[in-house]
Design a protein around this motif. Sequence first.
Motif, PDB file in Angstrom:
ATOM      1  N   ARG A  12       0.889  -1.156   0.000  1.00  0.00           N
ATOM      2  CA  ARG A  12       0.000   0.000   0.000  1.00  0.00           C
ATOM      3  C   ARG A  12       0.927   1.205   0.000  1.00  0.00           C
ATOM      4  O   ARG A  12       1.914   1.235   0.711  1.00  0.00           O
ATOM      5  CB  ARG A  12      -0.856  -0.012   1.263  1.00  0.00           C
ATOM      6  N   MET A  13       0.623   2.204  -0.806  1.00  0.00           N
ATOM      7  CA  MET A  13       1.564   3.284  -0.995  1.00  0.00           C
ATOM      8  C   MET A  13       1.569   4.308   0.133  1.00  0.00           C
ATOM      9  O   MET A  13       2.614   4.777   0.546  1.00  0.00           O
ATOM     10  CB  MET A  13       1.212   3.994  -2.299  1.00  0.00           C
ATOM     11  N   SER A  14       0.393   4.608   0.648  1.00  0.00           N
ATOM     12  CA  SER A  14       0.289   5.759   1.536  1.00  0.00           C
ATOM     13  C   SER A  14       1.085   5.621   2.819  1.00  0.00           C
ATOM     14  O   SER A  14       1.055   4.593   3.479  1.00  0.00           O
ATOM     15  CB  SER A  14      -1.170   5.987   1.891  1.00  0.00           C
ATOM     16  N   GLU A  15       1.794   6.660   3.176  1.00  0.00           N
ATOM     17  CA  GLU A  15       2.446   6.745   4.474  1.00  0.00           C
ATOM     18  C   GLU A  15       1.605   7.620   5.379  1.00  0.00           C
ATOM     19  O   GLU A  15       1.820   7.684   6.564  1.00  0.00           O
ATOM     20  CB  GLU A  15       3.823   7.390   4.321  1.00  0.00           C
ATOM     21  N   LEU A  16       0.675   8.327   4.760  1.00  0.00           N
ATOM     22  CA  LEU A  16      -0.154   9.233   5.554  1.00  0.00           C
ATOM     23  C   LEU A  16      -1.412   8.478   5.966  1.00  0.00           C
ATOM     24  O   LEU A  16      -2.011   7.781   5.164  1.00  0.00           O
ATOM     25  CB  LEU A  16      -0.576  10.441   4.706  1.00  0.00           C
ATOM     26  N   THR A  17      -1.786   8.635   7.199  1.00  0.00           N
ATOM     27  CA  THR A  17      -3.029   8.002   7.626  1.00  0.00           C
ATOM     28  C   THR A  17      -4.189   8.789   7.006  1.00  0.00           C
ATOM     29  O   THR A  17      -4.036   9.957   6.636  1.00  0.00           O
ATOM     30  CB  THR A  17      -3.166   8.054   9.153  1.00  0.00           C
ATOM     31  N   ARG A  18      -5.335   8.158   6.892  1.00  0.00           N
ATOM     32  CA  ARG A  18      -6.487   8.860   6.326  1.00  0.00           C
ATOM     33  C   ARG A  18      -6.831  10.095   7.175  1.00  0.00           C
ATOM     34  O   ARG A  18      -7.189  11.149   6.660  1.00  0.00           O
ATOM     35  CB  ARG A  18      -7.698   7.922   6.240  1.00  0.00           C
ATOM     36  N   LEU A  19      -6.616   9.935   8.470  1.00  0.00           N
ATOM     37  CA  LEU A  19      -6.887  11.038   9.386  1.00  0.00           C
ATOM     38  C   LEU A  19      -5.999  12.240   9.054  1.00  0.00           C
ATOM     39  O   LEU A  19      -6.458  13.379   8.981  1.00  0.00           O
ATOM     40  CB  LEU A  19      -6.606  10.556  10.819  1.00  0.00           C
ATOM     41  N   MET A  20      -4.713  11.952   8.820  1.00  0.00           N
ATOM     42  CA  MET A  20      -3.762  13.019   8.486  1.00  0.00           C
ATOM     43  C   MET A  20      -4.140  13.666   7.162  1.00  0.00           C
ATOM     44  O   MET A  20      -4.079  14.879   7.005  1.00  0.00           O
ATOM     45  CB  MET A  20      -2.350  12.430   8.429  1.00  0.00           C
ATOM     46  N   GLU A  21      -4.560  12.828   6.220  1.00  0.00           N
ATOM     47  CA  GLU A  21      -4.947  13.356   4.919  1.00  0.00           C
ATOM     48  C   GLU A  21      -6.134  14.312   5.046  1.00  0.00           C
ATOM     49  O   GLU A  21      -6.168  15.360   4.402  1.00  0.00           O
ATOM     50  CB  GLU A  21      -5.314  12.191   4.004  1.00  0.00           C
ATOM     51  N   CYS A  22      -7.103  13.934   5.893  1.00  0.00           N
ATOM     52  CA  CYS A  22      -8.256  14.815   6.110  1.00  0.00           C
ATOM     53  C   CYS A  22      -7.806  16.084   6.836  1.00  0.00           C
ATOM     54  O   CYS A  22      -8.209  17.187   6.493  1.00  0.00           O
ATOM     55  CB  CYS A  22      -9.329  14.114   6.944  1.00  0.00           C
ATOM     56  N   PHE A  23      -6.931  15.894   7.816  1.00  0.00           N
ATOM     57  CA  PHE A  23      -6.450  17.023   8.611  1.00  0.00           C
ATOM     58  C   PHE A  23      -5.790  18.099   7.746  1.00  0.00           C
ATOM     59  O   PHE A  23      -6.116  19.273   7.862  1.00  0.00           O
ATOM     60  CB  PHE A  23      -5.472  16.502   9.679  1.00  0.00           C
ATOM     61  N   VAL A  24      -4.893  17.672   6.833  1.00  0.00           N
ATOM     62  CA  VAL A  24      -4.185  18.688   6.040  1.00  0.00           C
ATOM     63  C   VAL A  24      -5.109  19.409   5.062  1.00  0.00           C
ATOM     64  O   VAL A  24      -4.759  20.466   4.544  1.00  0.00           O
ATOM     65  CB  VAL A  24      -2.944  18.128   5.283  1.00  0.00           C
ATOM     66  N   LYS A  25      -6.316  18.837   4.842  1.00  0.00           N
ATOM     67  CA  LYS A  25      -7.238  19.514   3.933  1.00  0.00           C
ATOM     68  C   LYS A  25      -8.213  20.456   4.645  1.00  0.00           C
ATOM     69  O   LYS A  25      -9.008  21.121   4.002  1.00  0.00           O
ATOM     70  CB  LYS A  25      -8.013  18.466   3.130  1.00  0.00           C
ATOM     71  N   LEU A  26      -8.157  20.493   5.972  1.00  0.00           N
ATOM     72  CA  LEU A  26      -9.035  21.403   6.715  1.00  0.00           C
ATOM     73  C   LEU A  26      -8.677  22.848   6.373  1.00  0.00           C
ATOM     74  O   LEU A  26      -7.495  23.180   6.236  1.00  0.00           O
ATOM     75  CB  LEU A  26      -8.859  21.196   8.223  1.00  0.00           C
ATOM     76  N   ALA A  27      -9.701  23.692   6.292  1.00  0.00           N
ATOM     77  CA  ALA A  27      -9.467  25.075   5.880  1.00  0.00           C
ATOM     78  C   ALA A  27      -8.385  25.799   6.693  1.00  0.00           C
ATOM     79  O   ALA A  27      -7.485  26.402   6.108  1.00  0.00           O
ATOM     80  CB  ALA A  27     -10.782  25.842   5.886  1.00  0.00           C
ATOM     81  N   PRO A  28      -8.410  25.736   8.044  1.00  0.00           N
ATOM     82  CA  PRO A  28      -7.371  26.476   8.791  1.00  0.00           C
ATOM     83  C   PRO A  28      -5.962  25.925   8.539  1.00  0.00           C
ATOM     84  O   PRO A  28      -4.997  26.677   8.521  1.00  0.00           O
ATOM     85  CB  PRO A  28      -7.755  26.262  10.266  1.00  0.00           C
TER      86      PRO A  28
END
Length: 553
Positions: A88-104
């Motif tokens: 599996r390629m991702s090193e980022l957890t899904r949580l982290m991926e969602c976090f970095v996309k948050l507006a702030p």
Amino acid sequence: MNLSEIKYDIKYNVDGTSYVCNATECAHFSLDVNFDGGVLKVLLNAKSPIKFQKFDIKLHYEYLPSDRIFVNGYQSWTDSMEYEPSDRMSELTRLMECFVKLAPVKRIGLPKSGDTLFWKYPRKRGVFYGWSYGYVRRGDNVEIFGSLDERCGYTVATFDVGNKQVIVSKELEGVTYDGAAKLLELAVISGQYDEVFDKYFEKMGVKASVLERRCGYTSWYNYYSRISEDIINRDLESISNQDAKFDCFQIDDGYQENIGDWLTTDKIKFPNGMKAVADAIHSKGMIAGLWLAPFAAVKKSKLFTQHPDWFIKDKKGRPYNTGANWGGFYSLDIYNEEAREYIRHVFDVVLNDWGYDLVKLDFLYGACVLPMRNKTRGEIMCDAMDLIRECCGDKLILGCGVPMMPAFGKVDYCRIGADVELSWKNIKNKTREDVSTPHTICNTIFRRHLNGRAWMNDPDVFMLRDNNMFMPMEKRKLIAKINSTFGGLLFISDDVSRYNEEQKAALRETFAQKDVKIISAEFVAKDVMQTVFEENGKKVVLKFNVRNGELVD
Ligand code: 9PG
């Protein structure tokens, strides 16, 4: 490749209405597809103004469980390596991926150094994607899928094992096409590793680097931005008293008053200014290098406060933050004439008045975070690199934080991995561009094909010192060995006057010119890297765990 086997998966928009197209001919455009001499070319003929939401070409591909798949990360720092088909390629957890996309979080710029905000990350096992090129290796045979032109938009190669496909996509956000345009030029080449990359660069028209590898010093990895004329002079003096061959001395971030105000030197740290430093370096017989991020500026800089209009803006016309470093920064719009003039002036002073021979140009990705002026990100980055080369003439450029392919053949040296840490631990990264020793080591090995072809690879520094150091000598020496085997630029950040005899010998050994031929480099068990190479005719086998730096026998 049989053209009739190619599948098209295209989504586009005309006058606000979305359409799907799975053929080369549809109501609003036609594609002229041609495969000749191993090059796949796609030309567009748009009958009305079209915006593409998706442009995928799917090729049938049968993978074997023993295949290894290499995908190239977006920019210098992005992790890049070979995968097994079941990985599996991702090193980022899904949580982290969602976090970095948050507006702030977006506002502070955290995810902007990578592709997270403009490319959908495949989550599935057995799906791998990379920028501009990628390959499938079957034993000694490599088959590369590589773009020959990113000026017509970035190319993404996705290897989908489960669906038996290679998907070639174009990143065309922000552009309206009308009439004729080239959309893709892709080389498919197979053969031995080195032979394939020689052919790929030849087709691209990028000539092999003629530079020798360089050995030197950078101030970043000991003092970070806490440098001063005293520290620099002391390290310069120590280096010139060594019998190891140093030929470059580079000042990093920290000399300027603010990011963006490159010509305003911090008078407290460097009371005699930056020309005096270059002169001192020259007097020791070395070339002088200076770090700057030519497109970047922080809010409080004179540049940004006086000329906010020179910077990249969002759709509403507000300044658009292009990264999180230094508490957030903005990037110049490279198409703004006054901004271009300012950039030219900065280089003129640094290179001609101050006399620096090399510039380490960093955070370049900021130039193309948003598509603008009906240009793709790929086209903007290619234009940005042209501008930089034009400004620097034949002075040396060390690229850093730069999307890879637009910099091919444009810079003399280039960072090809993340920043090394002062320890070797397997930290969970917030982004794929974060500081990380495991990542930088993997990139040094797996991007070795760029060394001597696109430029000379900068694997980032190695450190032999005992002070301000959080890994044992054995691991420091392992990094030194990997860098000298795979890299084209060997830098330290140490005060060598504090070296003992063992450290001095290790430094001489690392800098010594060797005849190296890489035979293989691959994972032989989870996280266990094994590389076999010939060094001055002698076979060497290095086996270690990339996550912790422990040697494995
Ligand atoms: C100077 C430094 C050094 C270094 C460069 C670059 O993802 N990050 O948070 C991140 C932070 C710093 C960084 C790279 C990535 O460092 O690579 O060699 O020149 O800038 O500020």
